[in-house]
Motif scaffolding. Structure first.
Motif, PDB file in Angstrom:
ATOM      1  N   VAL A  24      36.180  18.161  37.119  1.00 31.15           N
ATOM      2  CA  VAL A  24      36.394  19.411  37.869  1.00 31.15           C
ATOM      3  C   VAL A  24      36.284  19.114  39.359  1.00 31.15           C
ATOM      4  O   VAL A  24      35.241  18.642  39.832  1.00 31.15           O
ATOM      5  CB  VAL A  24      35.362  20.484  37.480  1.00 31.15           C
ATOM      6  CG1 VAL A  24      35.553  21.741  38.334  1.00 31.15           C
ATOM      7  CG2 VAL A  24      35.475  20.826  36.005  1.00 31.15           C
ATOM      8  N   ASP A  25      37.364  19.370  40.100  1.00 32.33           N
ATOM      9  CA  ASP A  25      37.370  19.124  41.546  1.00 32.33           C
ATOM     10  C   ASP A  25      36.762  20.311  42.298  1.00 32.33           C
ATOM     11  O   ASP A  25      36.854  21.458  41.857  1.00 32.33           O
ATOM     12  CB  ASP A  25      38.799  18.895  42.042  1.00 32.33           C
ATOM     13  CG  ASP A  25      39.401  17.602  41.507  1.00 32.33           C
ATOM     14  OD1 ASP A  25      38.626  16.654  41.265  1.00 32.33           O
ATOM     15  OD2 ASP A  25      40.636  17.563  41.309  1.00 32.33           O
ATOM     16  N   GLY A  26      36.177  20.011  43.448  1.00 33.88           N
ATOM     17  CA  GLY A  26      35.702  21.069  44.341  1.00 33.88           C
ATOM     18  C   GLY A  26      34.516  21.847  43.828  1.00 33.88           C
ATOM     19  O   GLY A  26      34.316  23.011  44.218  1.00 33.88           O
ATOM     20  N   LEU A  27      33.713  21.260  42.961  1.00 31.44           N
ATOM     21  CA  LEU A  27      32.557  21.967  42.412  1.00 31.44           C
ATOM     22  C   LEU A  27      31.473  22.090  43.470  1.00 31.44           C
ATOM     23  O   LEU A  27      31.023  21.098  44.042  1.00 31.44           O
ATOM     24  CB  LEU A  27      32.029  21.206  41.188  1.00 31.44           C
ATOM     25  CG  LEU A  27      31.055  21.947  40.266  1.00 31.44           C
ATOM     26  CD1 LEU A  27      31.712  23.194  39.694  1.00 31.44           C
ATOM     27  CD2 LEU A  27      30.584  21.027  39.149  1.00 31.44           C
ATOM     28  N   GLN A  28      31.061  23.309  43.757  1.00 28.68           N
ATOM     29  CA  GLN A  28      30.019  23.582  44.737  1.00 28.68           C
ATOM     30  C   GLN A  28      28.987  24.524  44.130  1.00 28.68           C
ATOM     31  O   GLN A  28      29.269  25.235  43.163  1.00 28.68           O
ATOM     32  CB  GLN A  28      30.603  24.221  46.005  1.00 28.68           C
ATOM     33  CG  GLN A  28      31.539  23.318  46.787  1.00 28.68           C
ATOM     34  CD  GLN A  28      32.063  24.018  48.026  1.00 28.68           C
ATOM     35  OE1 GLN A  28      32.265  25.224  48.037  1.00 28.68           O
ATOM     36  NE2 GLN A  28      32.267  23.257  49.087  1.00 28.68           N
ATOM     37  N   PHE A  29      27.800  24.543  44.733  1.00 26.00           N
ATOM     38  CA  PHE A  29      26.728  25.364  44.174  1.00 26.00           C
ATOM     39  C   PHE A  29      27.108  26.840  44.131  1.00 26.00           C
ATOM     40  O   PHE A  29      26.805  27.545  43.166  1.00 26.00           O
ATOM     41  CB  PHE A  29      25.433  25.180  44.973  1.00 26.00           C
ATOM     42  CG  PHE A  29      24.294  25.987  44.421  1.00 26.00           C
ATOM     43  CD1 PHE A  29      23.598  25.536  43.308  1.00 26.00           C
ATOM     44  CD2 PHE A  29      23.932  27.202  44.976  1.00 26.00           C
ATOM     45  CE1 PHE A  29      22.564  26.297  42.761  1.00 26.00           C
ATOM     46  CE2 PHE A  29      22.900  27.960  44.442  1.00 26.00           C
ATOM     47  CZ  PHE A  29      22.216  27.496  43.325  1.00 26.00           C
ATOM     48  N   TYR A  30      27.787  27.321  45.164  1.00 27.02           N
ATOM     49  CA  TYR A  30      28.103  28.746  45.218  1.00 27.02           C
ATOM     50  C   TYR A  30      29.081  29.155  44.121  1.00 27.02           C
ATOM     51  O   TYR A  30      29.249  30.340  43.844  1.00 27.02           O
ATOM     52  CB  TYR A  30      28.660  29.109  46.598  1.00 27.02           C
ATOM     53  CG  TYR A  30      28.215  30.471  47.082  1.00 27.02           C
ATOM     54  CD1 TYR A  30      26.868  30.739  47.297  1.00 27.02           C
ATOM     55  CD2 TYR A  30      29.127  31.489  47.313  1.00 27.02           C
ATOM     56  CE1 TYR A  30      26.445  31.989  47.746  1.00 27.02           C
ATOM     57  CE2 TYR A  30      28.718  32.740  47.760  1.00 27.02           C
ATOM     58  CZ  TYR A  30      27.379  32.977  47.970  1.00 27.02           C
ATOM     59  OH  TYR A  30      26.967  34.212  48.402  1.00 27.02           O
ATOM     60  N   CYS A  31      29.744  28.164  43.475  1.00 25.20           N
ATOM     61  CA  CYS A  31      30.626  28.478  42.353  1.00 25.20           C
ATOM     62  C   CYS A  31      29.860  29.189  41.242  1.00 25.20           C
ATOM     63  O   CYS A  31      30.426  30.000  40.501  1.00 25.20           O
ATOM     64  CB  CYS A  31      31.245  27.198  41.780  1.00 25.20           C
ATOM     65  SG  CYS A  31      32.407  26.352  42.853  1.00 25.20           S
ATOM     66  N   ALA A  32      28.577  28.875  41.092  1.00 26.68           N
ATOM     67  CA  ALA A  32      27.785  29.486  40.029  1.00 26.68           C
ATOM     68  C   ALA A  32      27.742  31.002  40.198  1.00 26.68           C
ATOM     69  O   ALA A  32      27.917  31.761  39.230  1.00 26.68           O
ATOM     70  CB  ALA A  32      26.367  28.902  40.033  1.00 26.68           C
ATOM     71  N   ARG A  33      27.515  31.446  41.407  1.00 28.19           N
ATOM     72  CA  ARG A  33      27.408  32.892  41.690  1.00 28.19           C
ATOM     73  C   ARG A  33      28.750  33.587  41.463  1.00 28.19           C
ATOM     74  O   ARG A  33      28.808  34.659  40.850  1.00 28.19           O
ATOM     75  CB  ARG A  33      26.923  33.067  43.126  1.00 28.19           C
ATOM     76  CG  ARG A  33      26.681  34.506  43.547  1.00 28.19           C
ATOM     77  CD  ARG A  33      26.027  34.540  44.925  1.00 28.19           C
ATOM     78  NE  ARG A  33      25.891  35.900  45.428  1.00 28.19           N
ATOM     79  CZ  ARG A  33      24.890  36.714  45.119  1.00 28.19           C
ATOM     80  NH1 ARG A  33      23.955  36.324  44.287  1.00 28.19           N
ATOM     81  NH2 ARG A  33      24.832  37.926  45.644  1.00 28.19           N
ATOM     82  N   HIS A  34      29.818  32.968  41.950  1.00 25.83           N
ATOM     83  CA  HIS A  34      31.139  33.569  41.777  1.00 25.83           C
ATOM     84  C   HIS A  34      31.580  33.528  40.318  1.00 25.83           C
ATOM     85  O   HIS A  34      32.234  34.457  39.832  1.00 25.83           O
ATOM     86  CB  HIS A  34      32.151  32.856  42.667  1.00 25.83           C
ATOM     87  CG  HIS A  34      32.038  33.229  44.102  1.00 25.83           C
ATOM     88  ND1 HIS A  34      32.625  34.352  44.633  1.00 25.83           N
ATOM     89  CD2 HIS A  34      31.385  32.636  45.131  1.00 25.83           C
ATOM     90  CE1 HIS A  34      32.335  34.442  45.924  1.00 25.83           C
ATOM     91  NE2 HIS A  34      31.590  33.413  46.247  1.00 25.83           N
ATOM     92  N   SER A  35      31.244  32.455  39.632  1.00 23.97           N
ATOM     93  CA  SER A  35      31.621  32.340  38.219  1.00 23.97           C
ATOM     94  C   SER A  35      30.906  33.390  37.389  1.00 23.97           C
ATOM     95  O   SER A  35      31.497  34.015  36.498  1.00 23.97           O
ATOM     96  CB  SER A  35      31.291  30.935  37.706  1.00 23.97           C
ATOM     97  OG  SER A  35      31.962  29.956  38.461  1.00 23.97           O
ATOM     98  N   MET A  36      29.617  33.593  37.651  1.00 20.64           N
ATOM     99  CA  MET A  36      28.856  34.611  36.938  1.00 20.64           C
ATOM    100  C   MET A  36      29.528  35.972  37.077  1.00 20.64           C
ATOM    101  O   MET A  36      29.752  36.692  36.092  1.00 20.64           O
ATOM    102  CB  MET A  36      27.426  34.661  37.494  1.00 20.64           C
ATOM    103  CG  MET A  36      26.505  35.667  36.809  1.00 20.64           C
ATOM    104  SD  MET A  36      26.662  37.402  37.370  1.00 20.64           S
ATOM    105  CE  MET A  36      26.101  37.267  39.079  1.00 20.64           C
TER     106      MET A  36
END
Length: 400
Positions: free
Chosen positions: A331-343
């Protein structure tokens, strides 16, 4: 250092033996003489040609204040402004003096150094100056066209296009409010740039990942104790704890064995409820949380403050580690803030949780309900019940 002095010039004596009074301006060992309409007679001067007439001296001080006002916007203390431009600004009559945008911006950054996200403004200013190709930019140069050109220069960088242009516009508008006195009709910065709107980035589309990626992260094997493992674990903790930010994971201090209680750092100073959150910990994330509860210090629930000196360093380590995780799971571009947006994205689009409930889960405030919220006591059971549904959908977890 810029200095002014009221004086006469020995080499400028008139035929009647009087002298024209000048304002001498000196900066960086260069000098220019600004003539006035005043004339000093022999009785107005000492034997060494120093002015002793108090009326001339007072009038001279008034002129010096005018000249200082003219060059105020150049910020000579911190800028290397060409000498010719300084002199031109001093001699200009009946026109608004040049105001150095960069000087104001640096002053603004210094005065707002405690402002959340201030580093983004500093980064935006550096990017803007690289694009301009110089360190001195005047407010009179700003136009809608210039801002659109700057935006186009950031093509391919959607976040920068939105963030940098918004930051530059914020500083420019603050400069207008500072220098313009609308009540008195004094307009020193004219262009409003009302025709320019910074582009908005569709953050959710860019940053959210799907359920399969979340499940893959939960199951992937990583080197025990590695930065990649910690980053993956914190990502999953954030996802399962309703999008808890890294800074709050770093500093949360209250855990009763069932629920984490904290005030969301990003908005606690801007909300009447202190951005209070009470998050019931899902069973699926408890084993992961336990890895980071040993060795915690300073009253913190987790040991991240013992590992990293600041939340910024902690966040940086998480994003570096997540790049490693991304390479492992493809998975490219994985960042910590992805967790919040994914949720939020999965909760709304797949679990069909109402968006206003998801806003509460993320500790956001619906502007349309702001007044109502003042009168309704917050019931955290609603968001925690919604989180149970989310956990069941993603992991098949049946208990909290």
């Amino acid at each position: 250092m810029a200095t002014f002095k009221v004086m006469v010039r020995k080499d400028r004596r008139k035929v009647d033996k009087s002298y024209v009074v000048y304002i001498r301006f000196t900066h960086n060992r260069r000098t220019t003489y600004l003539p006035t309409s005043m004339v000093a007679e022999r009785g107005d001067l000492t034997s060494s040609l120093k002015i002793k007439n108090w009326r001339i001296l007072d009038r001279g001080e008034e002129l010096i204040r005018v000249y200082r006002k003219k060059i105020e916007g150049l910020y000579l203390e911190i800028n290397d402004v060409p000498w010719e431009r300084i002199v031109d600004t001093l001699k200009r009559k009946g026109e608004a003096e040049e105001i150095d945008f960069v000087g104001y911006a640096r002053k603004w950054l210094g005065e707002n150094e405690g402002k959340r996200g201030i580093k983004n403004y500093a980064t935006a200013l550096r990017a803007f100056l690289r694009w301009m190709g110089r360190d001195v930019v005047y407010c009179s140069e700003f136009s809608v066209g210039m801002m659109r050109d700057f935006e186009r220069s950031l093509a391919g960088k959607a976040r920068a296009q939105s963030l940098y242009t918004s930051a530059i516009m914020k500083i420019y508008r603050d400069a207008r409010d500072w220098y313009n006195d609308y009540d008195e009709g004094v307009i020193r910065i004219r262009a409003s740039l009302s025709g320019y709107r910074a582009p908005k980035q569709n953050v959710a589309v860019k940053r959210a990942v799907g359920v399969e990626v979340i499940r893959k992260m939960m199951g992937v094997e990583l080197v025990s104790g590695s930065r990649a493992e910690m980053a993956r674990d914190c990502f999953l903790m954030s996802f399962c704890l309703m999008g808890m930010n890294a800074v709050d994971l770093y500093g949360v201090r209250e855990y009763d064995g069932r629920s984490l209680t904290y005030n969301r750092t990003k908005t606690r100073d801007r909300r009447s409820d202190g951005a209070l959150m009470v998050v019931d910990v899902p069973d699926v994330i408890r084993p992961i949380m336990g890895r980071y509860m040993v060795g915690a210090r300073g009253g913190c629930v987790f040991d991240f403050s013992a590992r990293y000196s600041t939340p910024t360093e902690f966040t940086r380590a998480l994003n570096i580690g997540l790049k490693q995780v991304g390479r492992v799971i493809g998975v490219d571009g994985l960042q910590f803030y992805c967790a919040r947006h994914s949720m939020a994205t999965i909760a709304v689009n797949e679990v069909r949780i109402p968006i206003y409930t998801v806003n509460d889960m993320r500790c956001h405030v619906d502007e349309g309900l702001r007044v109502t919220n003042l009168y309704v006591k917050k019931d955290f059971s609603l968001v925690n019940e919604a989180n149970v549904r989310l956990m069941e959908y993603v992991f098949g977890a049946n208990d909290v």
